[in-house]
Enzyme design. Structure first.
Site, PDB file in Angstrom:
ATOM      1  N   ASP A  43       0.843  -1.200   0.000  1.00  0.00           N
ATOM      2  CA  ASP A  43       0.000   0.000   0.000  1.00  0.00           C
ATOM      3  C   ASP A  43       0.883   1.257   0.000  1.00  0.00           C
ATOM      4  OD1 ASP A  43      -2.696  -1.409   0.596  1.00  0.00           O
ATOM      5  OD2 ASP A  43      -1.345  -2.153   2.141  1.00  0.00           O
ATOM      6  N   GLN A 277      13.636   1.536  -2.251  1.00  0.00           N
ATOM      7  CA  GLN A 277      12.957   1.124  -3.494  1.00  0.00           C
ATOM      8  C   GLN A 277      13.915   1.205  -4.683  1.00  0.00           C
ATOM      9  OE1 GLN A 277       9.297   3.407  -3.947  1.00  0.00           O
ATOM     10  NE2 GLN A 277       8.088   1.694  -3.186  1.00  0.00           N
ATOM     11  N   GLY A 294       2.858  -9.682  -4.294  1.00  0.00           N
ATOM     12  CA  GLY A 294       1.993  -8.513  -4.098  1.00  0.00           C
ATOM     13  C   GLY A 294       1.706  -7.743  -5.370  1.00  0.00           C
ATOM     14  N   GLU A 295       1.970  -6.452  -5.340  1.00  0.00           N
ATOM     15  CA  GLU A 295       1.592  -5.610  -6.480  1.00  0.00           C
ATOM     16  C   GLU A 295       2.774  -4.804  -7.021  1.00  0.00           C
ATOM     17  OE1 GLU A 295      -2.162  -3.651  -6.245  1.00  0.00           O
ATOM     18  OE2 GLU A 295      -1.499  -1.931  -7.414  1.00  0.00           O
ATOM     19  N   ASP A 296       3.396  -4.014  -6.150  1.00  0.00           N
ATOM     20  CA  ASP A 296       4.429  -3.107  -6.662  1.00  0.00           C
ATOM     21  C   ASP A 296       5.645  -3.865  -7.193  1.00  0.00           C
ATOM     22  OD1 ASP A 296       5.430  -0.382  -7.045  1.00  0.00           O
ATOM     23  OD2 ASP A 296       6.955  -0.998  -5.613  1.00  0.00           O
TER      24      ASP A 296
HETATM   25  O1  TRH Z   1       4.474  -6.144   0.529  1.00  0.00           O
HETATM   26  P1  TRH Z   1       3.563  -6.671  -0.486  1.00  0.00           P
HETATM   27  O2  TRH Z   1       3.179  -8.066  -0.321  1.00  0.00           O
HETATM   28  O3  TRH Z   1       2.268  -5.778  -0.529  1.00  0.00           O
HETATM   29  C1  TRH Z   1       0.968  -6.280  -0.709  1.00  0.00           C
HETATM   30  C2  TRH Z   1       0.405  -6.093  -2.032  1.00  0.00           C
HETATM   31  O4  TRH Z   1       0.415  -4.739  -2.391  1.00  0.00           O
HETATM   32  C3  TRH Z   1      -1.008  -6.608  -2.060  1.00  0.00           C
HETATM   33  O5  TRH Z   1      -1.573  -6.424  -3.325  1.00  0.00           O
HETATM   34  C4  TRH Z   1      -1.779  -5.856  -1.027  1.00  0.00           C
HETATM   35  O6  TRH Z   1      -3.062  -6.335  -0.981  1.00  0.00           O
HETATM   36  C5  TRH Z   1      -1.117  -6.041   0.295  1.00  0.00           C
HETATM   37  O7  TRH Z   1       0.224  -5.600   0.225  1.00  0.00           O
HETATM   38  C6  TRH Z   1      -1.805  -5.272   1.359  1.00  0.00           C
HETATM   39  O8  TRH Z   1       4.247  -6.555  -1.936  1.00  0.00           O
HETATM   40  P2  TRH Z   1       4.475  -5.311  -2.912  1.00  0.00           P
HETATM   41  O9  TRH Z   1       3.193  -4.790  -3.421  1.00  0.00           O
HETATM   42  O10 TRH Z   1       5.447  -5.738  -3.907  1.00  0.00           O
HETATM   43  O11 TRH Z   1       5.129  -4.194  -2.007  1.00  0.00           O
HETATM   44  C7  TRH Z   1       6.417  -4.291  -1.503  1.00  0.00           C
HETATM   45  C8  TRH Z   1       7.084  -2.942  -1.509  1.00  0.00           C
HETATM   46  O12 TRH Z   1       8.250  -2.966  -0.705  1.00  0.00           O
HETATM   47  C9  TRH Z   1       7.542  -2.520  -2.911  1.00  0.00           C
HETATM   48  O13 TRH Z   1       7.323  -1.135  -3.084  1.00  0.00           O
HETATM   49  C10 TRH Z   1       9.033  -2.799  -2.894  1.00  0.00           C
HETATM   50  C11 TRH Z   1       9.359  -2.497  -1.463  1.00  0.00           C
HETATM   51  N1  TRH Z   1      10.594  -3.108  -0.938  1.00  0.00           N
HETATM   52  C12 TRH Z   1      11.717  -2.308  -0.873  1.00  0.00           C
HETATM   53  O14 TRH Z   1      11.687  -1.138  -1.283  1.00  0.00           O
HETATM   54  N2  TRH Z   1      12.853  -2.842  -0.324  1.00  0.00           N
HETATM   55  C13 TRH Z   1      12.927  -4.109   0.144  1.00  0.00           C
HETATM   56  O15 TRH Z   1      13.998  -4.529   0.629  1.00  0.00           O
HETATM   57  C14 TRH Z   1      11.753  -4.920   0.043  1.00  0.00           C
HETATM   58  C15 TRH Z   1      11.815  -6.333   0.533  1.00  0.00           C
HETATM   59  C16 TRH Z   1      10.602  -4.382  -0.506  1.00  0.00           C
END
Ligand code: TRH
Length: 392
Positions: A43, A277, A294-296
């Protein structure tokens, strides 16, 4: 600092000059983006990327979030044009109401259906009514194109008579598109993989012949199979495990397998700290295969153009089964990679298929082709700016 042009007192954003922009000239807008962290990092991850992307194009963003703590590692540097605010409580909202100088943005986004505070809705009808957008979750399912851009008239509450618009990101031109910042390709073109890997602080330096796999997942049942397969493969693998749930899941799986935490045989496991990120992108660009979730991170894996396996966010009603299927179909994923997806997500009940170098080559070609196709589509921020300009 984004460049702005001012014509007749109206600030214009550089997005006006980006190919694919729906309107030729778009004014620089002010945005209020509301985000509630439900669980995990998606999110906030999506909202932060969107905020920065808009700011890069000359817009001004206030990001209201109920828990901004993950920004400490996700975005350790602030970004000019983006202000992060705590989700406003009653006292803050009362103060805004009494402050004639407080102006709601031109556009208000409630991300992923988080409800706006009622007192903020009241502020929205105090002056010029902003464009009110509900930014939805990403999916390749057919309902997305059908529902994208639909109006939801607001009949009751503090802002009756206004309209909330549904904005759906997606993979086809009849949806809201995918987040893709304008400088992404330039960043990728100047990325020095070897230098980046050398600078990575690991328990053991990476050898030239190791295949690199990144791991960002929940707790897939097939994780133990993956670790076992990689340890017995003919080629050495370095598994770069991201911090948080993936790292904990790998520790648990190695223990259950009676495997040292650092792997064994052909597998060496290295645990990473939380990355920003920007650095997370670099990880995906550097690896031969990325496990994302997830999504991003899925979108970032698509832009990396490297083969990837998606761990979809599991839902209690198993709605993620259809969502995964729609994604594989929409992007015409090779069958061998679909089989891996089904097993990784626990859909098939089958064992995780072991893949060969020729499978990986097929996946690589598909990933590159898919990236190319998606890059021809209007990105989410460009389309969103156009949408907001049209609804004002
Ligand atoms: O963390 P997520 O599983 O988030 C999920 C999804 O958005 C899902 O659709 C939603 O319903 C739920 O949350 C509530 O996976 P996502 O979406 O890939 O988000 C991870 C974020 O963390 C992404 O912006 C990348 C960031 N990230 C970093 O910047 N550095 C890191 O070391 C890691 C592990 C992640």
């Amino acid at each position: 600092m984004p460049v702005l042009w001012t014509i007749c007192g109206v600030k214009l954003s550089p997005s006006a000059l980006i190919p694919g922009t729906p309107t030729l000239i778009t004014p620089a807008l002010t945005w209020d983006i509301f985000c509630r962290v439900i669980d995990n990092h998606g999110d906030l991850g999506v909202c932060w990327r969107l905020s920065v992307d808009l700011a890069q194009r000359g817009h001004t963003v206030r990001l209201w979030v109920d828990d901004a703590s993950a920004l400490a590692w996700m975005a350790p540097q602030s970004y000019t044009g983006v202000e992060v605010h705590t989700w406003p409580n009653d006292a803050a909202l009362q103060a805004f109401a009494q402050d004639p100088a407080f102006a709601v943005g031109d556009v208000v986004i409630e991300a992923f259906g988080c409800e706006l505070p009622e007192a903020f809705q009241a502020l929205m009808v105090r002056g010029t009514v902003p464009v009110w957008i509900n930014l939805e979750y990403l999916s390749a399912e057919a309902y997305v194109a059908r529902s994208h851009g639909l109006a939801s008239p607001v009949m009751s509450g503090p802002a009756p008579g206004t309209t909330k618009w549904f904005y759906f990101p997606g993979f086809t031109p009849d949806t809201g598109g995918l987040l893709r910042e304008p400088n992404l390709q330039d960043r990728q073109a100047t990325f020095d993989r070897a230098a980046w890997l050398k600078a990575l602080a690991l328990d053991k330096p990476i050898a030239a012949h190791e295949q690199l796999i990144s791991l960002f997942c929940y707790e897939p049942a097939a994780l133990s199979q993956l670790l076992k397969q990689l340890s017995q493969a003919s080629q050495p693998t370095r598994l770069l495990v991201t911090q948080g749930r993936p790292s904990a899941a790998v520790v648990a799986a190695t223990q259950a397998l009676n495997m040292p935490n650092s792997g064994k045989g052909q597998l060496h496991v290295s645990h990473l700290p939380y990355l920003s990120q920007t650095e997370f992108d670099h990880l995906l660009w550097a690896c031969d295969l990325n496990f994302v979730r997830g999504e991003d991170s899925l979108v970032r894996a698509l832009w990396a153009g490297q083969p990837f396996v998606w761990h979809i966010y599991p839902q209690d009603d198993l709605a993620h089964h259809d969502k995964l299927h729609a994604f594989c179909q929409a992007l015409q994923m090779p069958q061998s990679l679909q089989d891996v997806h089904n097993a990784w997500n626990g859909l098939s009940g089958a064992k995780l298929p072991a893949w060969t170098p020729s499978d990986l080559a097929v996946w690589q070609a598909w990933s590159a082709q898919t990236r190319q196709l998606l890059q021809t589509q209007t990105d989410l921020s460009t389309a969103l700016i156009g949408f907001a300009a049209q609804k004002r």
